[in-house]
Design a protein around this motif. Structure first.
Motif, PDB file in Angstrom:
ATOM      1  N   GLU A 193     -37.061  23.417 -29.206  1.00 19.15           N
ATOM      2  CA  GLU A 193     -37.586  24.352 -28.224  1.00 19.15           C
ATOM      3  C   GLU A 193     -36.878  25.682 -28.428  1.00 19.15           C
ATOM      4  OE1 GLU A 193     -37.873  24.999 -23.401  1.00 19.15           O
ATOM      5  OE2 GLU A 193     -37.360  23.034 -24.193  1.00 19.15           O
ATOM      6  N   VAL A 194     -37.626  26.740 -28.593  1.00 20.59           N
ATOM      7  CA  VAL A 194     -37.057  28.064 -28.779  1.00 20.59           C
ATOM      8  C   VAL A 194     -36.685  28.617 -27.408  1.00 20.59           C
ATOM      9  CG1 VAL A 194     -37.493  30.404 -29.604  1.00 20.59           C
ATOM     10  CG2 VAL A 194     -38.397  28.435 -30.875  1.00 20.59           C
ATOM     11  N   LYS A 195     -35.442  29.025 -27.261  1.00 22.35           N
ATOM     12  CA  LYS A 195     -34.954  29.535 -25.974  1.00 22.35           C
ATOM     13  C   LYS A 195     -34.868  31.058 -25.952  1.00 22.35           C
ATOM     14  CE  LYS A 195     -34.149  25.697 -23.779  1.00 22.35           C
ATOM     15  NZ  LYS A 195     -34.762  25.373 -22.520  1.00 22.35           N
ATOM     16  N   GLY A 196     -35.045  31.689 -27.104  1.00 22.92           N
ATOM     17  CA  GLY A 196     -34.980  33.154 -27.131  1.00 22.92           C
ATOM     18  C   GLY A 196     -33.582  33.624 -27.469  1.00 22.92           C
ATOM     19  N   LEU A 235     -30.060  30.313 -24.131  1.00 17.81           N
ATOM     20  CA  LEU A 235     -29.716  29.137 -24.917  1.00 17.81           C
ATOM     21  C   LEU A 235     -28.395  28.546 -24.432  1.00 17.81           C
ATOM     22  CD1 LEU A 235     -30.153  27.243 -27.306  1.00 17.81           C
ATOM     23  CD2 LEU A 235     -29.084  28.960 -28.744  1.00 17.81           C
ATOM     24  N   ARG A 236     -27.400  29.397 -24.303  1.00 19.03           N
ATOM     25  CA  ARG A 236     -26.085  28.954 -23.828  1.00 19.03           C
ATOM     26  C   ARG A 236     -26.183  28.357 -22.427  1.00 19.03           C
ATOM     27  NH1 ARG A 236     -23.479  33.764 -23.594  1.00 19.03           N
ATOM     28  NH2 ARG A 236     -23.144  33.749 -21.374  1.00 19.03           N
ATOM     29  N   ASP A 237     -26.949  29.005 -21.555  1.00 15.13           N
ATOM     30  CA  ASP A 237     -27.136  28.489 -20.196  1.00 15.13           C
ATOM     31  C   ASP A 237     -27.800  27.110 -20.225  1.00 15.13           C
ATOM     32  OD1 ASP A 237     -26.018  30.843 -19.255  1.00 15.13           O
ATOM     33  OD2 ASP A 237     -27.933  31.719 -18.617  1.00 15.13           O
ATOM     34  N   SER A 238     -28.773  26.910 -21.115  1.00 13.12           N
ATOM     35  CA  SER A 238     -29.474  25.624 -21.165  1.00 13.12           C
ATOM     36  C   SER A 238     -28.565  24.507 -21.691  1.00 13.12           C
ATOM     37  CB  SER A 238     -30.754  25.728 -22.001  1.00 13.12           C
ATOM     38  OG  SER A 238     -30.466  25.791 -23.385  1.00 13.12           O
ATOM     39  N   VAL A 239     -27.624  24.854 -22.569  1.00 19.39           N
ATOM     40  CA  VAL A 239     -26.658  23.869 -23.049  1.00 19.39           C
ATOM     41  C   VAL A 239     -25.707  23.501 -21.905  1.00 19.39           C
ATOM     42  CG1 VAL A 239     -24.670  23.515 -24.583  1.00 19.39           C
ATOM     43  CG2 VAL A 239     -26.772  24.511 -25.475  1.00 19.39           C
ATOM     44  N   ASN A 240     -25.245  24.504 -21.193  1.00 19.09           N
ATOM     45  CA  ASN A 240     -24.285  24.259 -20.124  1.00 19.09           C
ATOM     46  C   ASN A 240     -24.901  23.553 -18.923  1.00 19.09           C
ATOM     47  OD1 ASN A 240     -22.070  25.266 -21.525  1.00 19.09           O
ATOM     48  ND2 ASN A 240     -22.588  27.348 -20.973  1.00 19.09           N
ATOM     49  N   SER A 241     -26.217  23.671 -18.732  1.00 16.38           N
ATOM     50  CA  SER A 241     -26.882  22.962 -17.635  1.00 16.38           C
ATOM     51  C   SER A 241     -27.260  21.531 -18.029  1.00 16.38           C
ATOM     52  CB  SER A 241     -28.147  23.714 -17.207  1.00 16.38           C
ATOM     53  OG  SER A 241     -29.173  23.551 -18.171  1.00 16.38           O
ATOM     54  N   GLY A 242     -27.151  21.221 -19.316  1.00 17.32           N
ATOM     55  CA  GLY A 242     -27.518  19.897 -19.799  1.00 17.32           C
ATOM     56  C   GLY A 242     -28.971  19.787 -20.239  1.00 17.32           C
ATOM     57  N   GLU A 243     -29.728  20.880 -20.106  1.00 16.45           N
ATOM     58  CA  GLU A 243     -31.146  20.885 -20.514  1.00 16.45           C
ATOM     59  C   GLU A 243     -31.282  20.783 -22.034  1.00 16.45           C
ATOM     60  OE1 GLU A 243     -34.806  24.109 -20.478  1.00 16.45           O
ATOM     61  OE2 GLU A 243     -33.124  24.431 -19.142  1.00 16.45           O
ATOM     62  N   THR A 244     -30.325  21.357 -22.764  1.00 16.39           N
ATOM     63  CA  THR A 244     -30.333  21.364 -24.224  1.00 16.39           C
ATOM     64  C   THR A 244     -29.086  20.640 -24.716  1.00 16.39           C
ATOM     65  OG1 THR A 244     -31.509  23.477 -24.255  1.00 16.39           O
ATOM     66  CG2 THR A 244     -30.334  22.871 -26.261  1.00 16.39           C
ATOM     67  N   SER A 245     -29.259  19.804 -25.735  1.00 14.37           N
ATOM     68  CA  SER A 245     -28.131  19.028 -26.250  1.00 14.37           C
ATOM     69  C   SER A 245     -27.369  19.755 -27.349  1.00 14.37           C
ATOM     70  CB  SER A 245     -28.628  17.699 -26.824  1.00 14.37           C
ATOM     71  OG  SER A 245     -29.300  16.967 -25.853  1.00 14.37           O
ATOM     72  N   VAL A 246     -28.087  20.462 -28.197  1.00  9.54           N
ATOM     73  CA  VAL A 246     -27.476  21.068 -29.372  1.00  9.54           C
ATOM     74  C   VAL A 246     -28.286  22.306 -29.751  1.00  9.54           C
ATOM     75  CG1 VAL A 246     -28.817  19.680 -31.004  1.00  9.54           C
ATOM     76  CG2 VAL A 246     -26.558  20.516 -31.689  1.00  9.54           C
ATOM     77  N   PHE A 247     -27.654  23.256 -30.412  1.00  5.25           N
ATOM     78  CA  PHE A 247     -28.384  24.442 -30.854  1.00  5.25           C
ATOM     79  C   PHE A 247     -27.820  24.953 -32.163  1.00  5.25           C
ATOM     80  CE2 PHE A 247     -24.912  26.150 -28.301  1.00  5.25           C
ATOM     81  CZ  PHE A 247     -24.478  27.254 -29.019  1.00  5.25           C
ATOM     82  N   LEU A 248     -28.635  25.741 -32.844  1.00  2.00           N
ATOM     83  CA  LEU A 248     -28.223  26.412 -34.074  1.00  2.00           C
ATOM     84  C   LEU A 248     -28.129  27.904 -33.782  1.00  2.00           C
ATOM     85  CD1 LEU A 248     -30.694  24.668 -36.555  1.00  2.00           C
ATOM     86  CD2 LEU A 248     -28.272  24.167 -36.265  1.00  2.00           C
ATOM     87  N   TRP A 249     -27.000  28.494 -34.130  1.00  2.00           N
ATOM     88  CA  TRP A 249     -26.820  29.929 -33.925  1.00  2.00           C
ATOM     89  C   TRP A 249     -25.802  30.420 -34.938  1.00  2.00           C
ATOM     90  CZ3 TRP A 249     -30.085  32.180 -30.610  1.00  2.00           C
ATOM     91  CH2 TRP A 249     -29.923  33.540 -30.347  1.00  2.00           C
TER      92      TRP A 249
END
Length: 172
Positions: free
Chosen positions: A16-19, A24-38
């Protein structure tokens, strides 16, 4: 990442593209996203603070900075832009600026530690003639995307001229 993990087109996870980085960072910290590439250096301050953590790296086979213009863009304006930006990158790339002025600018502008900026600047190379496009880079990018199942090569193979406006740029 697909190549690194051995995933074929049928194995691709959904992303899922978070922009931008903040959502993206907020979605990781809320638990909505498990992992990201940056990008590593721009993520590092958040890893240093413990807000996120690094779990691995994926290196791209292409440069991290690429320029693209719409086919409908005015060719003379694109040429002028590339020439002006090339002058700036040549100045930015000077040894003197890499050691002083650039470090302070990048550190302040992007909220980075000076030691991290110095490390980053020691790893990057800047193109000076931005109107030159390396055929090797375009071909390697297309071949990698093909291996990952993102694009399919035409029967006759890749034609770099399909990707580069030779009225604006020179293929080298």
């Amino acid at each position: 990442m697909s190549l690194q993990q051995g995933w074929g087109p049928e194995d691709q996870p959904s992303f899922e593209v978070k922009g931008s980085f903040k959502p993206l960072r907020d979605s990781v910290n809320s638990g909505e996203t498990s992992v990201f590439l940056w990008e590593w250096f721009t993520t590092k301050p958040f890893a240093d603070s413990g807000e996120v953590r690094f779990i691995g790296s994926v290196y791209t086979p292409w440069p991290c900075w690429m320029l693209a213009a719409s086919p409908s863009a005015d060719e003379e304006e694109v040429k002028q832009f590339l020439a002006a930006l090339g002058e700036y990158t040549t100045s930015f790339d000077s040894k003197e600026k890499r050691e002083t002025e650039n470090v302070a600018y990048v550190s302040k502008t992007f909220n980075q530690q000076e030691s991290d900026v110095k490390e980053w600047l020691s790893t990057v190379a800047w193109y000076h003639d931005l109107a030159k496009v390396e055929s090797k880079v375009v071909l390697e990018t297309l071949q990698t995307l093909e291996k990952a199942g993102v694009v399919k090569a035409p029967a006759a193979g890749w034609n770099i001229s399909d990707f580069v406006n030779e009225s604006v740029s020179t293929i080298v």
